[in-house]
Design an enzyme around this catalytic site. Sequence first.
Site, PDB file in Angstrom:
ATOM      1  N   SER A 228      12.282   5.431   7.610  1.00  0.00           N
ATOM      2  CA  SER A 228      12.150   5.992   8.262  1.00  0.00           C
ATOM      3  C   SER A 228      12.118   4.309   9.151  1.00  0.00           C
ATOM      4  O   SER A 228      12.519   3.253   8.011  1.00  0.00           O
ATOM      5  CB  SER A 228      10.331   5.529   9.012  1.00  0.00           C
ATOM      6  OG  SER A 228       9.851   5.391  10.215  1.00  0.00           O
TER       7      SER A 228
ATOM      8  N   CYS B 294       3.626   8.432   1.213  1.00  0.00           N
ATOM      9  CA  CYS B 294       3.746   7.785   2.290  1.00  0.00           C
ATOM     10  C   CYS B 294       4.214   6.000   1.085  1.00  0.00           C
ATOM     11  O   CYS B 294       3.268   5.457   0.376  1.00  0.00           O
ATOM     12  CB  CYS B 294       3.695   7.623   3.413  1.00  0.00           C
ATOM     13  SG  CYS B 294       3.494   6.288   4.682  1.00  0.00           S
TER      14      CYS B 294
ATOM     15  N   CYS C 191      -0.629   5.594   9.824  1.00  0.00           N
ATOM     16  CA  CYS C 191       0.939   4.704   9.644  1.00  0.00           C
ATOM     17  C   CYS C 191       0.384   4.349  10.780  1.00  0.00           C
ATOM     18  O   CYS C 191      -0.576   3.948  11.591  1.00  0.00           O
ATOM     19  CB  CYS C 191       1.435   5.555  11.399  1.00  0.00           C
ATOM     20  SG  CYS C 191       2.607   6.804  10.598  1.00  0.00           S
TER      21      CYS C 191
ATOM     22  N   CYS D 234       6.552  -5.652  14.944  1.00  0.00           N
ATOM     23  CA  CYS D 234       6.081  -4.134  16.323  1.00  0.00           C
ATOM     24  C   CYS D 234       5.021  -4.951  16.870  1.00  0.00           C
ATOM     25  O   CYS D 234       3.809  -4.982  15.598  1.00  0.00           O
ATOM     26  CB  CYS D 234       6.758  -3.222  15.404  1.00  0.00           C
ATOM     27  SG  CYS D 234       8.059  -2.743  14.902  1.00  0.00           S
TER      28      CYS D 234
ATOM     29  N   GLU E 144       0.622  -0.944   0.328  1.00  0.00           N
ATOM     30  CA  GLU E 144      -0.047   0.206   0.179  1.00  0.00           C
ATOM     31  C   GLU E 144       0.944   1.512  -0.073  1.00  0.00           C
ATOM     32  O   GLU E 144       1.915   1.237   0.477  1.00  0.00           O
ATOM     33  CB  GLU E 144      -1.192  -0.399   1.225  1.00  0.00           C
ATOM     34  CG  GLU E 144      -1.655  -0.671   1.269  1.00  0.00           C
ATOM     35  CD  GLU E 144      -3.331  -1.175   2.213  1.00  0.00           C
ATOM     36  OE1 GLU E 144      -4.390  -1.376   1.373  1.00  0.00           O
ATOM     37  OE2 GLU E 144      -2.148  -0.570   3.460  1.00  0.00           O
TER      38      GLU E 144
ATOM     39  N   CYS F 238       6.681  -8.088   6.868  1.00  0.00           N
ATOM     40  CA  CYS F 238       7.488  -7.378   7.558  1.00  0.00           C
ATOM     41  C   CYS F 238       8.474  -8.216   8.511  1.00  0.00           C
ATOM     42  O   CYS F 238       6.953  -9.473   8.643  1.00  0.00           O
ATOM     43  CB  CYS F 238       7.219  -5.790   8.529  1.00  0.00           C
ATOM     44  SG  CYS F 238       8.526  -5.606   9.196  1.00  0.00           S
TER      45      CYS F 238
ATOM     46  N   LEU G 152      10.868   5.738  17.625  1.00  0.00           N
ATOM     47  CA  LEU G 152      11.668   4.991  19.015  1.00  0.00           C
ATOM     48  C   LEU G 152      10.451   4.188  19.932  1.00  0.00           C
ATOM     49  O   LEU G 152      10.925   3.220  20.682  1.00  0.00           O
ATOM     50  CB  LEU G 152      12.567   6.206  19.486  1.00  0.00           C
ATOM     51  CG  LEU G 152      12.869   6.181  20.896  1.00  0.00           C
ATOM     52  CD1 LEU G 152      14.278   5.535  21.031  1.00  0.00           C
ATOM     53  CD2 LEU G 152      13.818   7.759  21.028  1.00  0.00           C
ATOM     54  N   HIS G 153      10.207   5.227  20.520  1.00  0.00           N
ATOM     55  CA  HIS G 153       8.582   4.931  21.196  1.00  0.00           C
ATOM     56  C   HIS G 153       8.962   4.198  22.673  1.00  0.00           C
ATOM     57  O   HIS G 153       7.791   4.098  23.291  1.00  0.00           O
ATOM     58  CB  HIS G 153       7.554   3.616  20.062  1.00  0.00           C
ATOM     59  CG  HIS G 153       7.328   4.266  18.603  1.00  0.00           C
ATOM     60  ND1 HIS G 153       7.194   4.974  18.068  1.00  0.00           N
ATOM     61  CD2 HIS G 153       7.861   2.617  17.589  1.00  0.00           C
ATOM     62  CE1 HIS G 153       7.103   5.203  16.868  1.00  0.00           C
ATOM     63  NE2 HIS G 153       7.334   3.893  16.512  1.00  0.00           N
TER      64      HIS G 153
ATOM     65  N   GLY H  21       6.748  -2.395   5.577  1.00  0.00           N
ATOM     66  CA  GLY H  21       8.113  -3.121   6.144  1.00  0.00           C
ATOM     67  C   GLY H  21       8.737  -2.014   6.350  1.00  0.00           C
ATOM     68  O   GLY H  21       8.745  -1.222   6.761  1.00  0.00           O
ATOM     69  N   GLU H  22      10.343  -3.161   6.471  1.00  0.00           N
ATOM     70  CA  GLU H  22      11.601  -2.219   6.983  1.00  0.00           C
ATOM     71  C   GLU H  22      12.351  -1.671   5.727  1.00  0.00           C
ATOM     72  O   GLU H  22      13.147  -2.991   5.397  1.00  0.00           O
ATOM     73  CB  GLU H  22      12.115  -3.161   7.833  1.00  0.00           C
ATOM     74  CG  GLU H  22      13.482  -2.856   8.699  1.00  0.00           C
ATOM     75  CD  GLU H  22      13.549  -1.062   9.067  1.00  0.00           C
ATOM     76  OE1 GLU H  22      12.990  -0.953  10.075  1.00  0.00           O
ATOM     77  OE2 GLU H  22      14.481  -0.424   8.554  1.00  0.00           O
TER      78      GLU H  22
ATOM     79  N   CYS I  69       2.134  -2.578  15.005  1.00  0.00           N
ATOM     80  CA  CYS I  69       2.181  -1.808  14.019  1.00  0.00           C
ATOM     81  C   CYS I  69       0.863  -3.155  13.124  1.00  0.00           C
ATOM     82  O   CYS I  69       1.534  -4.676  12.970  1.00  0.00           O
ATOM     83  CB  CYS I  69       3.232  -2.396  13.513  1.00  0.00           C
ATOM     84  SG  CYS I  69       3.194  -2.030  11.815  1.00  0.00           S
TER      85      CYS I  69
HETATM   86  N1  SAH Z   1       9.721  -0.628   9.771  1.00  0.00           N
HETATM   87  C1  SAH Z   1      10.167   0.986  10.250  1.00  0.00           C
HETATM   88  C2  SAH Z   1       9.092   1.512   8.425  1.00  0.00           C
HETATM   89  C3  SAH Z   1       7.424   1.352   8.538  1.00  0.00           C
HETATM   90  S1  SAH Z   1       6.410   1.770   9.840  1.00  0.00           S
HETATM   91  C4  SAH Z   1       9.733   1.490  11.079  1.00  0.00           C
HETATM   92  O1  SAH Z   1       9.895   0.898  11.947  1.00  0.00           O
HETATM   93  O2  SAH Z   1      10.046   2.990  10.902  1.00  0.00           O
HETATM   94  C5  SAH Z   1       6.113   4.059   9.914  1.00  0.00           C
HETATM   95  C6  SAH Z   1       5.823   4.243  11.260  1.00  0.00           C
HETATM   96  O3  SAH Z   1       4.393   4.679  12.036  1.00  0.00           O
HETATM   97  C7  SAH Z   1       6.932   3.953  12.424  1.00  0.00           C
HETATM   98  O4  SAH Z   1       6.799   5.010  12.712  1.00  0.00           O
HETATM   99  C8  SAH Z   1       5.825   3.227  12.945  1.00  0.00           C
HETATM  100  O5  SAH Z   1       6.696   2.837  14.283  1.00  0.00           O
HETATM  101  C9  SAH Z   1       4.661   3.897  13.128  1.00  0.00           C
HETATM  102  N2  SAH Z   1       3.893   3.300  13.140  1.00  0.00           N
HETATM  103  C10 SAH Z   1       3.589   1.635  13.462  1.00  0.00           C
HETATM  104  N3  SAH Z   1       2.066   1.293  14.365  1.00  0.00           N
HETATM  105  C11 SAH Z   1       1.395   1.853  14.403  1.00  0.00           C
HETATM  106  C12 SAH Z   1       0.624   2.965  14.595  1.00  0.00           C
HETATM  107  N4  SAH Z   1      -0.583   1.300  15.109  1.00  0.00           N
HETATM  108  N5  SAH Z   1      -0.202   3.371  14.440  1.00  0.00           N
HETATM  109  C13 SAH Z   1       1.208   4.734  14.937  1.00  0.00           C
HETATM  110  N6  SAH Z   1       1.969   4.710  14.103  1.00  0.00           N
HETATM  111  C14 SAH Z   1       2.161   3.147  14.228  1.00  0.00           C
END
Ligand code: SAH
Length: 354
Positions: A198, A108, A340, A119, A95, A115, A222-223, A166-167, A122
């Site tokens: 990212s 985006c 996101c 996480c 997507e 992936c 980071l989170h 994806g990463e 996600c």
């Molecule tokens: N793998 C990469 C890029 C994809 S995720 C990465 O981890 O950065 C893109 C962004 O969306 C990342 O910052 C990710 O942490 C965030 N993201 C993932 N799930 C989310 C959610 N449920 N709510 C808000 N942001 C989210």
Amino acid sequence: MLAKIKTDIRHLTLHELKEAFIAKGDKAFRGQQVYEWLWKKSCIHFDEMSNLNSETHQWLDENFVINAIKVEDKQISSDGTIKSGFRLHDGFLVEGVLIPADNRMTACVSSQVGCSLTCKFCATGTMTHERNLTPGEIYDQVVLIKEWAQTHYQKPLTNIVFMGMGEPLLNYNNVLKGIEKITSPEGLGMSSDRITVSTAGIAKMIKRLADDNVKFNLALSLHAANDIKRNQIMPINESNNLQAVGEALTYFYAKTKKRITFEYIAFNNFNESLKDAKELLAFCKNIPAKVNIIEYNPTGNGQFTKADSEKIDSFCAFLERNGIVARVRRSRGKDIDAACGQLANKKHEEAMVD
Ligand code: SAH
């Protein structure tokens, strides 16, 4: 007789394309012309390459394919965000999203089908990693989303973020090659300054970006600035902990002089307390960075909820009072699952029910 397996012509470098024409007894500059059609004019049909004769069209058709992506089920959010599934030549779906704002049009894009990082917050993390996208498939997403910006908003595309599925740093070579086609004068000629990759934090690859002296921006998801918490939500932290990622980012900054962006999803009762803010502040002290605090977008697993707005605002204010550039980013496109972390959610759930 077995059908001949044709090469995707976009896997060839300019040099290889010229060599292919020379080997067929033609001129090298034909290779240059085809390269321009592919990467500057984003042409995906050989017969539309109008400065080539029909014999060349036929030769191209017999020997090569262009594995372009196709738009499937485009959706438009009430806030103007546009999302589409992109069907890949072998049937997979990824997507991409266009996020319109007053002064910018941001694409985006995805870098992988699924992936491998799992996480916990996600939607893409619940899918298995099927394969990496090719440079051409990354480039195509930008071309198509750029067209939406023109047709829907009559504006040029200004920014690109690798925040789709994806990463990106686990598809390192293809992402860099795709960005090269998007930025080079022989390609779309867009500015690297307007591109952000990212990552969930792969220390070794962050160092490699620095060694490759890349010109685009880097964001770290980071989170949590605490290893115990980060391990709970991002399994990649077990092998790439905050110290390792922090060192890699310091190295990246020293080489590129590019300030990092930290993305920080505020989860209710998990990472939005004053103690969490202090830990984040401490992590920021060593690395020139700005912080984007992101609203959590529900992904359907019910494990997390979003933090209260007041808590998010005071978390942000604390960072700002302490000299960190911090902004709260509200989600866009939630009603069509374009925000996101929501990408491929519904389709994937449907597939899991089958
Ligand atoms: N793998 C990469 C890029 C994809 S995720 C990465 O981890 O950065 C893109 C962004 O969306 C990342 O910052 C990710 O942490 C965030 N993201 C993932 N799930 C989310 C959610 N449920 N709510 C808000 N942001 C989210």
